[in-house]
Scaffold this active site. Structure first.
Site: not given
Ligand code: BG6
Length: 489
Positions: A148, A182, A240, A235, A339, A178, A89, A216
């Site tokens: 993040k 890519k 991103h 988010d 989303k 991330h 913990d 998404e």
């Molecule tokens: C994340 C977000 O950083 O990226 C998510 O927290 C989102 O909400 C995701 O779904 C999308 O990543 P990718 O690579 O699927 O486009």
């Protein structure tokens, strides 16, 4: 350089990110022989699991998240032998001796690079880093990785950065976005800077505007607890989308080095025109999905996904930004993300101006503006939209056509997942594709007036049915400027 030995510790080792992304990525790199031979992977969590039980969880996660034809029993066994679990913990000082014991239990522990991956909520970053220092397992070669969002506004980002920075040097801190891992995003730099034909056109003289869409089709799923505190602006946009904008807009660095690219991205963030409350009102749209149909399948509303009707977060954002510098003066950058939209796509469209003189005023068809469409995902590729003459013996008839580059056909290897690249960069100690402190804080500085104005506004996010392209106001944002969102052909 690849170290000879590595202890890769994941806080949040039983969490979704670890099991869905990090362990599959480590497995795939191990499969190609890229992990240091002497690597241990240490999952840390509060669960009462011994090594064998945790290995079972990891095995199940790999079976679920790695393609069956890439699962090799020998590699799997090798990877599982590397895996350990430590029950701890983070806020209980008496628990930490377990991690200490394991990390020091090495024949040549001095040589091992220690990676501490914080796949936990940001409130734990500070206590974890302090404790790591206290128990004496950090040194100049250690690395810490933060997911993040770093904070939920500028002040909290600063305080996290301060806290982590008390224990680790900036060069040891890896803030993951991330999207930067890519393949298609890295290719953006190559496309821009390893070719000559685009650069002369890549400015306000020839570019009419830029659109960046990250849509998404999924909803918030079971991440509602986190998501409702966050919302799409924090988010997705703060990280991103602004990172994509930076890569489109940045100046060419003299070479691609660990600081040079980040220096140029920072300049773009600093050049974003600050938004006043009136700008926020006019140039931003926030939405929230209601029930609808996604791919013909009924989808619940955000409130139903959340389990209550008191949700605060926006699940969609569209906005208009400007980069105030010589290259981009007056060129709008329209960003949108959401989303539960009609499709999953991440794309950048650079829309060029119409030719300066209409040479074919009497021909059928007419010209359409050239567009460079960069498909980040899925089906990575690029399309350049041109106008051509339709074949025929009669007069000139104009037709839109496109030059298509598909990654899948141009290269016969699949793109690795972003985490495969980024985790290897952490192990090797290369921070180029990670967000530097000043970048993260510059991005928050720009986003913050939007957060403030939204919080002060009595208006609620505009509803859009699941499975659509977002609220109508997002379309109006462009229509007002005489433009439209580029939808698939
Ligand atoms: C994340 C977000 O950083 O990226 C998510 O927290 C989102 O909400 C995701 O779904 C999308 O990543 P990718 O690579 O699927 O486009």
């Amino acid at each position: 350089a690849l170290p000879a030995a590595c202890d890769f510790t994941v806080f949040g080792g039983t969490g979704d990110l670890a099991l869905r992304k990090l362990l599959p990525a480590l497995y795939l790199r191990d499969r190609d022989g890229h992990l240091p031979d002497d690597t241990r992977i240490i999952g840390v969590s509060r669960s009462e699991l011994d090594d064998a039980e945790y290995r079972d969880d990891v095995r199940a996660a790999l079976a679920e998240h790695v393609d069956a034809d890439r699962l090799d029993p020998d590699v799997l066994d090798r990877l599982l032998r590397r895996v350990h679990h430590v029950r701890l913990d983070a806020t209980a000082p008496e628990d930490w001796h377990r991690l200490h014991g394991l990390l020091k239990d090495r024949d040549a522990y001095d040589d091992a690079v220690r990676v501490f991956y914080l796949a936990v909520g940001p409130s734990l970053f500070d206590p974890i880093c302090r404790r790591l220092e206290e128990i004496g397992v950090t040194d100049a070669g250690s690395r810490v990785v933060m997911e993040k969002p770093v904070g939920h506004d500028l002040a909290s980002a600063r305080s996290i950065n301060d806290a982590v920075g008390r224990v680790f040097e900036e060069s040891q801190i890896f803030r993951i976005d991330h999207y930067l891992g890519k393949e298609s995003v890295q290719n953006l730099l190559v496309t821009r800077f390893a070719n000559t034909f685009l650069e002369p056109l890549w400015n306000s003289r020839w570019v009419d505007h830029v659109q960046i869409t990250v849509a998404e089709s999924l909803g918030v799923g079971d991440r509602g607890g986190y998501y409702d505190q966050s919302g799409a602006l924090r988010d997705m946009v703060q990280n991103h989308l602004l990172q994509l904008l930076c890569l489109v807009a940045m100046e060419p660095p003299t070479y691609v080095g660990r600081e040079t690219v980040r220096d140029e991205k920072l300049k773009v963030l600093q050049a974003l025109r600050p938004l006043t409350p009136a700008d926020v009102e006019r140039d931003t749209v926030r939405g929230r999905y209601g029930a609808g149909l996604v791919d013909g399948v009924p989808a619940a509303s955000y409130a139903d996904d959340l389990g209550h009707a008191d949700g605060r977060a926006e699940t969609f954002v569209a906005l208009r930004a400007e980069v105030q510098n010589w290259r981009w003066a007056g060129v709008p950058f329209y960003l949108r993300t959401g989303k539960r939209m009609d499709r999953r796509t991440s794309e950048i469209v650079v829309v060029f101006k119409e030719p300066p003189h209409a040479m074919f005023p009497h021909s059928e068809g007419g010209t359409t503006a050239n567009r460079l469409h960069i498909q980040v995902q899925p089906d990575e590729g690029m399309r350049l939209h041109l106008t051509a003459k339709e074949p025929g013996p009669g007069g000139i008839r104009l037709r839109p056509v496109s030059l298509d580059l598909s990654y899948a056909t141009a290269f016969d290897q699949a793109s690795p997942d972003a985490y495969e690249r980024l985790l290897m960069d952490v192990i090797r100690g290369n921070p180029t594709l990670f967000m530097r402190r000043d970048e993260v804080e510059a991005a928050w500085s720009w986003v913050e007036p939007i957060l403030t104005a939204w919080a002060a506004s009595p208006a609620r996010p505009k509803s859009y049915p699941a499975g659509t392209s977002g609220p109508i106001a997002a379309a109006m944002l462009l229509e007002r400027d005489g433009r439209t969102w580029q939808e698939p052909d």
